[in-house]
Motif scaffolding. Sequence first.
Motif, PDB file in Angstrom:
ATOM      1  N   GLU A 194       1.134  -1.231   0.061  1.00  0.00           N
ATOM      2  CA  GLU A 194       0.034   0.140  -0.043  1.00  0.00           C
ATOM      3  C   GLU A 194       0.525   1.628   0.242  1.00  0.00           C
ATOM      4  OE1 GLU A 194      -2.533   0.116   3.313  1.00  0.00           O
ATOM      5  OE2 GLU A 194      -3.623  -1.504   2.378  1.00  0.00           O
ATOM      6  N   SER A 195       2.104   1.402   0.614  1.00  0.00           N
ATOM      7  CA  SER A 195       3.037   2.736   1.053  1.00  0.00           C
ATOM      8  C   SER A 195       4.182   2.758   0.253  1.00  0.00           C
ATOM      9  CB  SER A 195       3.360   2.981   2.270  1.00  0.00           C
ATOM     10  OG  SER A 195       4.289   1.668   3.146  1.00  0.00           O
ATOM     11  N   CYS A 196       4.499   1.476  -0.809  1.00  0.00           N
ATOM     12  CA  CYS A 196       5.415   1.478  -1.385  1.00  0.00           C
ATOM     13  C   CYS A 196       5.197   1.643  -2.956  1.00  0.00           C
ATOM     14  CB  CYS A 196       5.949   0.252  -1.353  1.00  0.00           C
ATOM     15  SG  CYS A 196       7.781   0.566  -2.177  1.00  0.00           S
ATOM     16  N   ALA A 197       5.008   3.436  -3.662  1.00  0.00           N
ATOM     17  CA  ALA A 197       5.147   3.097  -4.863  1.00  0.00           C
ATOM     18  C   ALA A 197       5.387   2.430  -6.020  1.00  0.00           C
ATOM     19  CB  ALA A 197       5.099   4.348  -4.971  1.00  0.00           C
ATOM     20  N   CYS A 198       6.884   2.060  -5.686  1.00  0.00           N
ATOM     21  CA  CYS A 198       7.983   1.321  -6.720  1.00  0.00           C
ATOM     22  C   CYS A 198       7.784   0.411  -6.344  1.00  0.00           C
ATOM     23  CB  CYS A 198       9.003   2.600  -7.274  1.00  0.00           C
ATOM     24  SG  CYS A 198       8.605   4.235  -7.299  1.00  0.00           S
ATOM     25  N   LEU A 199       6.938  -0.162  -5.882  1.00  0.00           N
ATOM     26  CA  LEU A 199       7.218  -2.004  -5.180  1.00  0.00           C
ATOM     27  C   LEU A 199       7.698  -2.879  -6.311  1.00  0.00           C
ATOM     28  CD1 LEU A 199       8.621  -3.415  -2.891  1.00  0.00           C
ATOM     29  CD2 LEU A 199       6.012  -3.993  -2.479  1.00  0.00           C
ATOM     30  N   ARG A 200       8.517  -3.353  -6.665  1.00  0.00           N
ATOM     31  CA  ARG A 200       9.175  -4.115  -7.816  1.00  0.00           C
ATOM     32  C   ARG A 200       9.279  -5.759  -7.093  1.00  0.00           C
ATOM     33  NH1 ARG A 200      13.640  -2.388 -11.003  1.00  0.00           N
ATOM     34  NH2 ARG A 200      13.218  -4.577 -12.433  1.00  0.00           N
ATOM     35  N   THR A 201       9.760  -5.525  -6.575  1.00  0.00           N
ATOM     36  CA  THR A 201      10.147  -7.761  -5.669  1.00  0.00           C
ATOM     37  C   THR A 201       9.763  -7.052  -4.182  1.00  0.00           C
ATOM     38  OG1 THR A 201      11.957  -7.213  -7.503  1.00  0.00           O
ATOM     39  CG2 THR A 201      11.314  -8.801  -5.170  1.00  0.00           C
ATOM     40  N   LEU A 202       8.751  -7.932  -3.384  1.00  0.00           N
ATOM     41  CA  LEU A 202       8.602  -8.190  -2.106  1.00  0.00           C
ATOM     42  C   LEU A 202       9.472  -9.884  -1.760  1.00  0.00           C
ATOM     43  CD1 LEU A 202       8.069  -7.183   0.611  1.00  0.00           C
ATOM     44  CD2 LEU A 202       5.661  -7.794   0.001  1.00  0.00           C
ATOM     45  N   VAL A 203      10.209  -9.901  -0.571  1.00  0.00           N
ATOM     46  CA  VAL A 203      10.306 -11.353  -0.969  1.00  0.00           C
ATOM     47  C   VAL A 203      10.837 -11.105   1.471  1.00  0.00           C
ATOM     48  CG1 VAL A 203      12.991 -12.335  -0.146  1.00  0.00           C
ATOM     49  CG2 VAL A 203      12.898 -10.716  -1.977  1.00  0.00           C
ATOM     50  N   VAL A 204       9.852 -12.866   1.230  1.00  0.00           N
ATOM     51  CA  VAL A 204      10.131 -12.987   3.439  1.00  0.00           C
ATOM     52  C   VAL A 204      10.667 -13.773   3.252  1.00  0.00           C
ATOM     53  CG1 VAL A 204       7.741 -13.603   3.901  1.00  0.00           C
ATOM     54  CG2 VAL A 204       7.517 -12.123   3.141  1.00  0.00           C
ATOM     55  N   ILE A 216       3.657  -7.496  -9.337  1.00  0.00           N
ATOM     56  CA  ILE A 216       4.902  -7.019  -7.705  1.00  0.00           C
ATOM     57  C   ILE A 216       5.236  -8.957  -8.001  1.00  0.00           C
ATOM     58  CG2 ILE A 216       5.405  -6.458  -5.369  1.00  0.00           C
ATOM     59  CD1 ILE A 216       3.014  -4.362  -5.949  1.00  0.00           C
ATOM     60  N   ASN A 217       6.253  -8.971  -7.723  1.00  0.00           N
ATOM     61  CA  ASN A 217       7.023 -10.347  -7.587  1.00  0.00           C
ATOM     62  C   ASN A 217       7.364 -10.300  -5.997  1.00  0.00           C
ATOM     63  OD1 ASN A 217       8.410 -12.893  -8.052  1.00  0.00           O
ATOM     64  ND2 ASN A 217       9.447 -12.414  -9.769  1.00  0.00           N
ATOM     65  N   ILE A 218       6.420 -11.500  -5.333  1.00  0.00           N
ATOM     66  CA  ILE A 218       6.212 -12.261  -4.536  1.00  0.00           C
ATOM     67  C   ILE A 218       7.037 -13.154  -3.943  1.00  0.00           C
ATOM     68  CG2 ILE A 218       4.967 -12.463  -2.101  1.00  0.00           C
ATOM     69  CD1 ILE A 218       2.610 -10.325  -2.633  1.00  0.00           C
ATOM     70  N   ILE A 219       8.149 -12.761  -3.335  1.00  0.00           N
ATOM     71  CA  ILE A 219       9.083 -14.382  -3.337  1.00  0.00           C
ATOM     72  C   ILE A 219       9.474 -14.506  -1.575  1.00  0.00           C
ATOM     73  CG2 ILE A 219      11.605 -15.207  -3.633  1.00  0.00           C
ATOM     74  CD1 ILE A 219      11.628 -13.471  -5.710  1.00  0.00           C
ATOM     75  N   LEU A 220       9.056 -15.733  -1.495  1.00  0.00           N
ATOM     76  CA  LEU A 220       9.655 -17.060   0.012  1.00  0.00           C
ATOM     77  C   LEU A 220      10.801 -17.955   0.124  1.00  0.00           C
ATOM     78  CD1 LEU A 220       7.993 -17.251   2.737  1.00  0.00           C
ATOM     79  CD2 LEU A 220       6.580 -19.184   2.030  1.00  0.00           C
ATOM     80  N   LEU A 221      10.896 -17.075   1.058  1.00  0.00           N
ATOM     81  CA  LEU A 221      12.720 -18.034   0.716  1.00  0.00           C
ATOM     82  C   LEU A 221      13.131 -18.542   2.132  1.00  0.00           C
ATOM     83  CD1 LEU A 221      14.781 -16.238  -1.295  1.00  0.00           C
ATOM     84  CD2 LEU A 221      13.720 -18.069  -2.215  1.00  0.00           C
ATOM     85  N   PRO A 222      13.601 -19.695   2.726  1.00  0.00           N
ATOM     86  CA  PRO A 222      14.155 -20.307   3.462  1.00  0.00           C
ATOM     87  C   PRO A 222      15.554 -19.023   4.050  1.00  0.00           C
ATOM     88  CG  PRO A 222      14.784 -21.595   2.349  1.00  0.00           C
ATOM     89  CD  PRO A 222      13.742 -21.052   1.367  1.00  0.00           C
ATOM     90  N   SER A 223      15.815 -18.851   5.713  1.00  0.00           N
ATOM     91  CA  SER A 223      16.386 -18.589   6.089  1.00  0.00           C
ATOM     92  C   SER A 223      17.793 -19.280   6.101  1.00  0.00           C
ATOM     93  CB  SER A 223      16.303 -18.057   7.667  1.00  0.00           C
ATOM     94  OG  SER A 223      17.570 -17.038   8.246  1.00  0.00           O
ATOM     95  N   VAL A 224      18.684 -18.667   5.310  1.00  0.00           N
ATOM     96  CA  VAL A 224      20.141 -19.362   5.054  1.00  0.00           C
ATOM     97  C   VAL A 224      20.574 -19.825   6.652  1.00  0.00           C
ATOM     98  CG1 VAL A 224      22.665 -20.100   4.823  1.00  0.00           C
ATOM     99  CG2 VAL A 224      20.717 -19.516   3.028  1.00  0.00           C
ATOM    100  N   ARG A 225      20.783 -19.636   7.090  1.00  0.00           N
ATOM    101  CA  ARG A 225      20.846 -19.728   9.011  1.00  0.00           C
ATOM    102  C   ARG A 225      19.822 -20.202  10.012  1.00  0.00           C
ATOM    103  NH1 ARG A 225      25.568 -14.840  10.310  1.00  0.00           N
ATOM    104  NH2 ARG A 225      25.784 -16.731  12.012  1.00  0.00           N
ATOM    105  N   GLN A 226      19.041 -20.643   9.000  1.00  0.00           N
ATOM    106  CA  GLN A 226      17.558 -21.186  10.395  1.00  0.00           C
ATOM    107  C   GLN A 226      18.063 -19.871  11.172  1.00  0.00           C
ATOM    108  OE1 GLN A 226      16.222 -23.861   9.229  1.00  0.00           O
ATOM    109  NE2 GLN A 226      16.222 -22.936   7.211  1.00  0.00           N
ATOM    110  N   ALA A 227      18.126 -18.433  11.274  1.00  0.00           N
ATOM    111  CA  ALA A 227      17.803 -18.078  12.545  1.00  0.00           C
ATOM    112  C   ALA A 227      17.024 -16.864  12.534  1.00  0.00           C
ATOM    113  CB  ALA A 227      19.322 -17.160  12.939  1.00  0.00           C
ATOM    114  N   THR A 228      17.240 -15.767  12.956  1.00  0.00           N
ATOM    115  CA  THR A 228      15.946 -14.706  12.280  1.00  0.00           C
ATOM    116  C   THR A 228      16.444 -13.140  11.718  1.00  0.00           C
ATOM    117  OG1 THR A 228      16.550 -13.992  15.085  1.00  0.00           O
ATOM    118  CG2 THR A 228      14.506 -14.619  14.775  1.00  0.00           C
ATOM    119  N   TYR A 229      17.878 -13.872  11.248  1.00  0.00           N
ATOM    120  CA  TYR A 229      18.883 -12.625  10.339  1.00  0.00           C
ATOM    121  C   TYR A 229      19.176 -13.689   9.425  1.00  0.00           C
ATOM    122  CZ  TYR A 229      22.789 -14.719  13.160  1.00  0.00           C
ATOM    123  OH  TYR A 229      23.844 -14.574  13.753  1.00  0.00           O
ATOM    124  N   GLU A 230      19.392 -12.966   8.009  1.00  0.00           N
ATOM    125  CA  GLU A 230      19.280 -13.172   7.210  1.00  0.00           C
ATOM    126  C   GLU A 230      21.369 -13.252   6.525  1.00  0.00           C
ATOM    127  OE1 GLU A 230      19.572 -15.197   3.307  1.00  0.00           O
ATOM    128  OE2 GLU A 230      19.219 -15.772   4.977  1.00  0.00           O
TER     129      GLU A 230
END
Length: 288
Positions: free
Chosen positions: A209-219, A241-255
């Motif tokens: 809703e608030s990102c006017a130029c959004l092209r890619t959204l990764v979760v 908009i390309n919405i992508i779901l990926l696993p965290s490499v380090r299996q933690a709360t940061y990537e």
Amino acid sequence: MSRKMYFPPELERRIFLHAMRNNPSIVPSLKLVAHRVRIWTNEILHEYVLLDNWNRSEGDLKHGLGPVPGEGQLYAGHVSPTFAKNVSSLCLTYNHELSAEQLSFFAHCRALSRLALWVDFSERPELTAVLVSLSLQTLSLEVEHFMRLPSFPSLSHVWTLGLTHLELIFWAADVNLDTLSFAHLPSLQHICFVWGRRTYPSTVEVALESCACLRTLVVLTTSGQWSEFDQYRSLSKAKDINIILLPSVRQATYEWVPGGSTVWDRVQNYLESQRGMTMANAEDNTLF
């Protein structure tokens, strides 16, 4: 007659990269050599330099007080002020008591375009004084620190006007997202949410809703799964908009992995693999 020694191009590149990582002070002068060497120096300059306490013990590192140093990683304490002027990528992680030397290094990084800043800079005037002079394209922040940006009166937002890539990390289990918005980032095109073990669907809605130029959204989630993924991807406002779901490499709360590939490298590799599969399927279809 002396014979000229010949190295295969890839071996020559590895030799130069190894030499530059072990003695970063030679990088600026090597930029003036052959074109291929200048390309290799740019590889080094584009790697993240760690602006952190490089004197920590292994015990400190094991208790989460900083990333474990990896072979070939560049620390600010290892490079010269001349090198700093050419650095394009920097990571300030967990050290809240930066030395004068470290701050001086930060101030010298005038060519900086990629920054991972995992400290609360709103309470650090010595950091904000440097931040306002930067022109960033890629930024990695804790989501709570990001939400303080618009309400922090002494921090100019000019430094974020050219931002195209934003990675937000959810450290805390419970995050109040009432003030989350991307309206103050007019050039933002790519957003990554590093959720970890919990999910925060409202952040996806805010981004759409608030990102006017959004092209890619990764979760990114720890498991690489999100039960509502298909539902949000099929929203009308998610069209184009390309919405992508990926696993965290380090299996933690940061990537983000200092010295390694960033989440955007992973996304690029993922998209290329998807395009490859699409082309392969198209070729298969022509056989019938």
